[in-house]
Design an enzyme around this catalytic site. Sequence first.
Site, mmCIF file in Angstrom:
data_model
loop_
_atom_site.group_PDB
_atom_site.id
_atom_site.type_symbol
_atom_site.label_atom_id
_atom_site.label_comp_id
_atom_site.label_asym_id
_atom_site.label_seq_id
_atom_site.Cartn_x
_atom_site.Cartn_y
_atom_site.Cartn_z
ATOM 1 N N PHE A 83 0.440 -1.050 0.062
ATOM 2 C CA PHE A 83 0.031 0.025 0.346
ATOM 3 C C PHE A 83 1.160 1.252 0.136
ATOM 4 O O PHE A 83 1.497 1.394 0.948
ATOM 5 C CB PHE A 83 -0.934 0.213 1.215
ATOM 6 C CG PHE A 83 -1.756 1.319 0.960
ATOM 7 C CD1 PHE A 83 -2.901 1.172 0.075
ATOM 8 C CD2 PHE A 83 -1.681 2.516 1.898
ATOM 9 C CE1 PHE A 83 -3.657 2.319 0.020
ATOM 10 C CE2 PHE A 83 -2.234 3.291 1.665
ATOM 11 C CZ PHE A 83 -3.290 3.595 1.101
ATOM 12 N N ASP A 101 9.950 2.889 1.932
ATOM 13 C CA ASP A 101 8.702 3.135 1.699
ATOM 14 C C ASP A 101 8.439 3.496 3.406
ATOM 15 O O ASP A 101 7.499 3.020 4.001
ATOM 16 C CB ASP A 101 7.032 2.693 1.277
ATOM 17 C CG ASP A 101 5.884 3.956 1.860
ATOM 18 O OD1 ASP A 101 6.266 4.801 2.033
ATOM 19 O OD2 ASP A 101 5.113 3.584 1.059
ATOM 20 N N LYS A 148 2.795 11.500 7.086
ATOM 21 C CA LYS A 148 2.004 11.384 7.847
ATOM 22 C C LYS A 148 2.590 12.097 9.120
ATOM 23 O O LYS A 148 2.573 12.753 8.995
ATOM 24 C CB LYS A 148 1.622 9.495 8.286
ATOM 25 C CG LYS A 148 0.899 9.229 6.937
ATOM 26 C CD LYS A 148 0.672 7.680 7.785
ATOM 27 C CE LYS A 148 0.251 6.666 6.433
ATOM 28 N NZ LYS A 148 -1.553 7.419 5.836
#
Length: 406
Positions: free
Chosen positions: A147, A232, A261
């Site tokens: 994801f 990531d 984030k």
Amino acid sequence: MTAPARTRSSAELIRAEEPVLAHNYHPLPVVVARAEGAWVEDVEGRRYLDMLAGYSALNFGHRNPVLIEAAHRQLDRLTLTSRAFHNDQLAEFAESLAALTGQDMVLPMNTGAEAVESAVKVARKWAYEVKGVPADRATIVVASGNFHGRTTTIVSFSTDETARSGFGPFTPGFRIVPYNDLAALEAAVDETTAAVLIEPIQGEAGVVIPDEGYLAGVRALTSRAGCLFIADEIQSGLGRTGRTLAVDHEGVVPDVVLLGKALGGGIVPVSAVVARRDVLGVLQPGEHGSTFGGNPLAAAVGSAVVGLLETGEFQRWAAELGAVLRDGLAALVGKGVVGFRARGLWAGVDVDPAIGTGREISERLMQEGILVKDTHGSTIRLAPPLTITDAELRSALETLEKVLAA
């Protein structure tokens, strides 16, 4: 005297969203109005312990005073210039973030998906200009179950049909191999490979942690093949796993690290591509950009986030409480939990499907004042703010035990 406006109830606000908001989310039926630390409060004043932390965007808690102060201070001075001009906050942000991650250069963006898209572009350009891959032949190897976001290019290499179905045609140039499988990865890498892009821990898939040595193996393989290792760390980075980056658990230094984030402190969207100079150095003026990327407000908050991590306090606390989380979940195996995976303050918990789906368990926990989020099937994710206390975490685990027993 004008009567004060009536505050709409949670139920009224949820109903009001239905006709005017696109239905791309299915949130739990709680309407948050206030928050501080690890706690949120709904419109009616009910309090909940936040065990999701905005998918790690709130690593430092809601309204962290250090980050709020940095934002307030910058709001009174300057918020946006665009990159048409320099601003006085960006240099410090880039310097400190590069130093924290052991890299040379920073490409500031806004969202995690933008960071991934930027890395794809950079890797391809690096492949053509540095590695010598023929034009338009570059490939990037990714892992199944990944994801990385939901833009058109990113869903092109997703294996989640919910994310893909109805959104083709898809962007070519990607090869998908099983996660945690070095042999399959090596077989997919060839002279056209620009990069291997993986999550050191797959968050959306259910906090899937690879075998010890996998990340080191990816590093060794990419070095031999002369391609980039892109990690990531948008969910796994910035203290979540008990280290600054998840790759630090194996002492691995990727060529490119993607952050987002928590980098914005739960205040503003901030993301970044951090990499070696010879990698990010391929970009020239006009080839990539962002109006809001690197804006002074984002840079000021990002610098404050880096400052919190430089002490190592949050990493140590996440590691210490991570042991409490692991022990608490281990005690629930066979009591409604069929398995779990945890690293630091991050866990994927597989609930016995006979007890309920992940969504149903999340709703039951919400009724008990605990907020979590389900993922596939009967799996729920736990990712509390790194500011949570030992007592709060133990209380959440006791509530989970109670819900499973009920």
